[in-house]
Design a protein around this motif. Structure first.
Motif, PDB file in Angstrom:
ATOM      1  N   GLN A  89      14.003   6.441 -35.926  1.00 37.74           N
ATOM      2  CA  GLN A  89      14.557   6.489 -34.576  1.00 37.74           C
ATOM      3  C   GLN A  89      15.174   5.153 -34.158  1.00 37.74           C
ATOM      4  O   GLN A  89      16.061   5.120 -33.295  1.00 37.74           O
ATOM      5  CB  GLN A  89      13.475   6.915 -33.581  1.00 37.74           C
ATOM      6  N   ALA A  90      14.707   4.052 -34.771  1.00 42.12           N
ATOM      7  CA  ALA A  90      15.295   2.742 -34.484  1.00 42.12           C
ATOM      8  C   ALA A  90      16.582   2.521 -35.250  1.00 42.12           C
ATOM      9  O   ALA A  90      17.308   1.546 -34.996  1.00 42.12           O
ATOM     10  CB  ALA A  90      14.298   1.638 -34.820  1.00 42.12           C
ATOM     11  N   GLY A  91      16.870   3.420 -36.210  1.00 43.41           N
ATOM     12  CA  GLY A  91      18.091   3.304 -36.996  1.00 43.41           C
ATOM     13  C   GLY A  91      18.029   2.237 -38.076  1.00 43.41           C
ATOM     14  O   GLY A  91      19.050   1.643 -38.428  1.00 43.41           O
ATOM     15  N   VAL A  92      16.806   2.000 -38.594  1.00 40.79           N
ATOM     16  CA  VAL A  92      16.641   1.006 -39.662  1.00 40.79           C
ATOM     17  C   VAL A  92      15.865   1.638 -40.808  1.00 40.79           C
ATOM     18  O   VAL A  92      15.221   2.688 -40.649  1.00 40.79           O
ATOM     19  CB  VAL A  92      15.889  -0.251 -39.165  1.00 40.79           C
ATOM     20  N   ALA A  93      15.912   0.990 -41.952  1.00 41.21           N
ATOM     21  CA  ALA A  93      15.119   1.448 -43.094  1.00 41.21           C
ATOM     22  C   ALA A  93      13.650   1.101 -42.870  1.00 41.21           C
ATOM     23  O   ALA A  93      13.326   0.137 -42.174  1.00 41.21           O
ATOM     24  CB  ALA A  93      15.622   0.790 -44.375  1.00 41.21           C
ATOM     25  N   THR A  94      12.763   1.893 -43.469  1.00 43.07           N
ATOM     26  CA  THR A  94      11.334   1.606 -43.346  1.00 43.07           C
ATOM     27  C   THR A  94      11.009   0.216 -43.890  1.00 43.07           C
ATOM     28  O   THR A  94      10.175  -0.506 -43.335  1.00 43.07           O
ATOM     29  CB  THR A  94      10.503   2.663 -44.094  1.00 43.07           C
ATOM     30  N   GLY A  95      11.712  -0.166 -44.952  1.00 40.44           N
ATOM     31  CA  GLY A  95      11.504  -1.497 -45.508  1.00 40.44           C
ATOM     32  C   GLY A  95      11.870  -2.594 -44.525  1.00 40.44           C
ATOM     33  O   GLY A  95      11.240  -3.666 -44.517  1.00 40.44           O
ATOM     34  N   THR A  96      12.887  -2.334 -43.699  1.00 41.91           N
ATOM     35  CA  THR A  96      13.282  -3.317 -42.686  1.00 41.91           C
ATOM     36  C   THR A  96      12.186  -3.477 -41.644  1.00 41.91           C
ATOM     37  O   THR A  96      11.891  -4.584 -41.191  1.00 41.91           O
ATOM     38  CB  THR A  96      14.591  -2.880 -41.998  1.00 41.91           C
ATOM     39  N   LEU A  97      11.560  -2.368 -41.279  1.00 42.75           N
ATOM     40  CA  LEU A  97      10.449  -2.437 -40.324  1.00 42.75           C
ATOM     41  C   LEU A  97       9.339  -3.326 -40.880  1.00 42.75           C
ATOM     42  O   LEU A  97       8.828  -4.213 -40.176  1.00 42.75           O
ATOM     43  CB  LEU A  97       9.919  -1.035 -40.017  1.00 42.75           C
ATOM     44  N   PHE A  98       8.987  -3.101 -42.149  1.00 46.36           N
ATOM     45  CA  PHE A  98       7.897  -3.888 -42.733  1.00 46.36           C
ATOM     46  C   PHE A  98       8.310  -5.320 -43.018  1.00 46.36           C
ATOM     47  O   PHE A  98       7.449  -6.192 -43.184  1.00 46.36           O
ATOM     48  CB  PHE A  98       7.377  -3.201 -43.991  1.00 46.36           C
ATOM     49  N   HIS A  99       9.612  -5.575 -43.068  1.00 46.07           N
ATOM     50  CA  HIS A  99      10.080  -6.953 -43.187  1.00 46.07           C
ATOM     51  C   HIS A  99       9.757  -7.738 -41.917  1.00 46.07           C
ATOM     52  O   HIS A  99       9.385  -8.915 -41.970  1.00 46.07           O
ATOM     53  CB  HIS A  99      11.589  -6.981 -43.443  1.00 46.07           C
ATOM     54  N   HIS A 100       9.881  -7.071 -40.784  1.00 48.18           N
ATOM     55  CA  HIS A 100       9.616  -7.726 -39.510  1.00 48.18           C
ATOM     56  C   HIS A 100       8.147  -7.631 -39.100  1.00 48.18           C
ATOM     57  O   HIS A 100       7.626  -8.553 -38.447  1.00 48.18           O
ATOM     58  CB  HIS A 100      10.482  -7.098 -38.416  1.00 48.18           C
ATOM     59  N   PHE A 101       7.492  -6.523 -39.458  1.00 51.09           N
ATOM     60  CA  PHE A 101       6.100  -6.292 -39.052  1.00 51.09           C
ATOM     61  C   PHE A 101       5.329  -5.779 -40.264  1.00 51.09           C
ATOM     62  O   PHE A 101       5.649  -4.707 -40.784  1.00 51.09           O
ATOM     63  CB  PHE A 101       6.032  -5.271 -37.908  1.00 51.09           C
ATOM     64  N   SER A 102       4.315  -6.500 -40.676  1.00 45.17           N
ATOM     65  CA  SER A 102       3.621  -6.178 -41.922  1.00 45.17           C
ATOM     66  C   SER A 102       2.830  -4.880 -41.857  1.00 45.17           C
ATOM     67  O   SER A 102       2.486  -4.306 -42.893  1.00 45.17           O
ATOM     68  CB  SER A 102       2.694  -7.331 -42.318  1.00 45.17           C
ATOM     69  N   SER A 103       2.519  -4.405 -40.657  1.00 43.78           N
ATOM     70  CA  SER A 103       1.759  -3.162 -40.499  1.00 43.78           C
ATOM     71  C   SER A 103       2.034  -2.583 -39.114  1.00 43.78           C
ATOM     72  O   SER A 103       2.612  -3.261 -38.246  1.00 43.78           O
ATOM     73  CB  SER A 103       0.257  -3.427 -40.650  1.00 43.78           C
ATOM     74  N   LYS A 104       1.608  -1.358 -38.905  1.00 36.11           N
ATOM     75  CA  LYS A 104       1.782  -0.754 -37.583  1.00 36.11           C
ATOM     76  C   LYS A 104       0.923  -1.479 -36.559  1.00 36.11           C
ATOM     77  O   LYS A 104       1.313  -1.628 -35.388  1.00 36.11           O
ATOM     78  CB  LYS A 104       1.433   0.737 -37.632  1.00 36.11           C
ATOM     79  N   GLU A 105      -0.241  -1.955 -36.988  1.00 36.17           N
ATOM     80  CA  GLU A 105      -1.103  -2.722 -36.084  1.00 36.17           C
ATOM     81  C   GLU A 105      -0.421  -4.017 -35.653  1.00 36.17           C
ATOM     82  O   GLU A 105      -0.492  -4.409 -34.482  1.00 36.17           O
ATOM     83  CB  GLU A 105      -2.445  -3.032 -36.767  1.00 36.17           C
ATOM     84  N   MET A 106       0.243  -4.671 -36.614  1.00 37.13           N
ATOM     85  CA  MET A 106       0.958  -5.898 -36.275  1.00 37.13           C
ATOM     86  C   MET A 106       2.118  -5.602 -35.324  1.00 37.13           C
ATOM     87  O   MET A 106       2.390  -6.391 -34.410  1.00 37.13           O
ATOM     88  CB  MET A 106       1.495  -6.559 -37.544  1.00 37.13           C
ATOM     89  N   LEU A 107       2.765  -4.475 -35.504  1.00 34.44           N
ATOM     90  CA  LEU A 107       3.840  -4.069 -34.603  1.00 34.44           C
ATOM     91  C   LEU A 107       3.297  -3.878 -33.194  1.00 34.44           C
ATOM     92  O   LEU A 107       3.906  -4.333 -32.214  1.00 34.44           O
ATOM     93  CB  LEU A 107       4.488  -2.783 -35.121  1.00 34.44           C
ATOM     94  N   LEU A 108       2.152  -3.231 -33.076  1.00 34.44           N
ATOM     95  CA  LEU A 108       1.536  -3.038 -31.761  1.00 34.44           C
ATOM     96  C   LEU A 108       1.209  -4.383 -31.121  1.00 34.44           C
ATOM     97  O   LEU A 108       1.478  -4.598 -29.930  1.00 34.44           O
ATOM     98  CB  LEU A 108       0.259  -2.198 -31.899  1.00 34.44           C
ATOM     99  N   ASN A 109       0.625  -5.288 -31.900  1.00 30.88           N
ATOM    100  CA  ASN A 109       0.266  -6.605 -31.377  1.00 30.88           C
ATOM    101  C   ASN A 109       1.492  -7.360 -30.870  1.00 30.88           C
ATOM    102  O   ASN A 109       1.488  -7.950 -29.779  1.00 30.88           O
ATOM    103  CB  ASN A 109      -0.431  -7.431 -32.456  1.00 30.88           C
ATOM    104  N   GLU A 110       2.563  -7.349 -31.677  1.00 30.39           N
ATOM    105  CA  GLU A 110       3.774  -8.067 -31.303  1.00 30.39           C
ATOM    106  C   GLU A 110       4.447  -7.428 -30.088  1.00 30.39           C
ATOM    107  O   GLU A 110       5.003  -8.123 -29.235  1.00 30.39           O
ATOM    108  CB  GLU A 110       4.750  -8.110 -32.489  1.00 30.39           C
ATOM    109  N   LEU A 111       4.391  -6.123 -30.005  1.00 29.30           N
ATOM    110  CA  LEU A 111       4.955  -5.429 -28.854  1.00 29.30           C
ATOM    111  C   LEU A 111       4.198  -5.812 -27.588  1.00 29.30           C
ATOM    112  O   LEU A 111       4.805  -6.104 -26.549  1.00 29.30           O
ATOM    113  CB  LEU A 111       4.898  -3.916 -29.077  1.00 29.30           C
ATOM    114  N   PHE A 112       2.885  -5.823 -27.679  1.00 34.44           N
ATOM    115  CA  PHE A 112       2.058  -6.196 -26.527  1.00 34.44           C
ATOM    116  C   PHE A 112       2.387  -7.610 -26.055  1.00 34.44           C
ATOM    117  O   PHE A 112       2.587  -7.858 -24.866  1.00 34.44           O
ATOM    118  CB  PHE A 112       0.581  -6.083 -26.885  1.00 34.44           C
ATOM    119  N   LEU A 113       2.476  -8.544 -26.998  1.00 33.70           N
ATOM    120  CA  LEU A 113       2.757  -9.933 -26.640  1.00 33.70           C
ATOM    121  C   LEU A 113       4.149 -10.100 -26.049  1.00 33.70           C
ATOM    122  O   LEU A 113       4.353 -10.885 -25.114  1.00 33.70           O
ATOM    123  CB  LEU A 113       2.581 -10.837 -27.858  1.00 33.70           C
TER     124      LEU A 113
END
Length: 205
Positions: free
Chosen positions: A42-66
């Motif tokens: 839905q973000a229009g990126v590859a899954t690998g790109t997501l993990f390039h920026h955020f190592s896990s879904k938990e890390m994504l949640l943490n970074e989003l919160f901050l």
């Protein structure tokens, strides 16, 4: 714009697109109901790109919160800087706290999706404890300063600061939960005043 800035811009946009998409999905579908593959798609990126920026879904949640907490802090910090309590210590601490409170409530009303995200995840076990501490002690450090000053002036109870910060946060979440359920009352002066008084009476000396 420099060539380096141009090179960095797409990566920045992709990272922000991931954060924006995660925000909407985490709010509408929940953390466990939103897969990294769906977020990436839905973000229009590859899954690998997501993990390039955020190592896990938990890390994504943490970074989003901050990132949202930083946006929130920068907004109400404008009011705090205008109070200039160091130069004018005689200024009413309660009146100053009320200005900050109202700005915080205004931010929540103006940002309903981010507000719902806070309500869902601010106390969630999925959010790392050190992330909560970073948000409160670093990003919102000026709140600690206000409480400490109030304690020194004898206007705020001298309970442990960490406990006080969590109590203030809980009071804020309770108020925005109420105003989320009854949005028209968020603009009602009586209810807005009452929400602050409930908060203030919980911390005043």
């Amino acid at each position: 714009m420099t060539s380096r800035a141009l090179e960095n811009k797409p990566a920045t946009n992709k990272r922000q697109a991931i954060l924006d998409t995660a925000l909407n999905l985490f709010v509408t579908q929940g953390f466990h109901g939103s897969s990294t593959a769906q977020i990436a798609r839905q973000a229009g990126v590859a899954t690998g790109t997501l993990f390039h920026h955020f190592s896990s879904k938990e890390m994504l949640l943490n970074e989003l919160f901050l990132s949202i907490k930083q946006e929130f802090a920068e907004d109400i910090l404008q009011v705090f800087q205008g109070l200039d309590l160091d130069t004018h210590p005689q200024r009413s601490l309660k009146a100053s706290a009320q200005k900050l409170w109202n700005r915080a409530i205004d931010w929540a009303i103006a940002n309903p999706i981010k507000q719902r995200f806070f309500l869902l995840y601010a106390l969630s076990p999925e959010l790392a404890v050190d992330v909560r501490e970073q948000a409160m002690n670093s990003i919102l450090g000026f709140i600690s300063k206000l409480l400490t000053q109030g304690q020194a002036m004898g206007e705020i109870v001298t309970f442990p600061l960490g406990l006080m910060l969590d109590n203030c946060h809980g009071q804020y979440l309770a108020s925005i939960r109420f105003f989320t359920d009854y949005p028209a009352l968020g603009q009602d002066p009586l209810h807005r005043e009452a929400s602050f008084e409930l908060f203030w009476r919980s911390i005043k000396a």
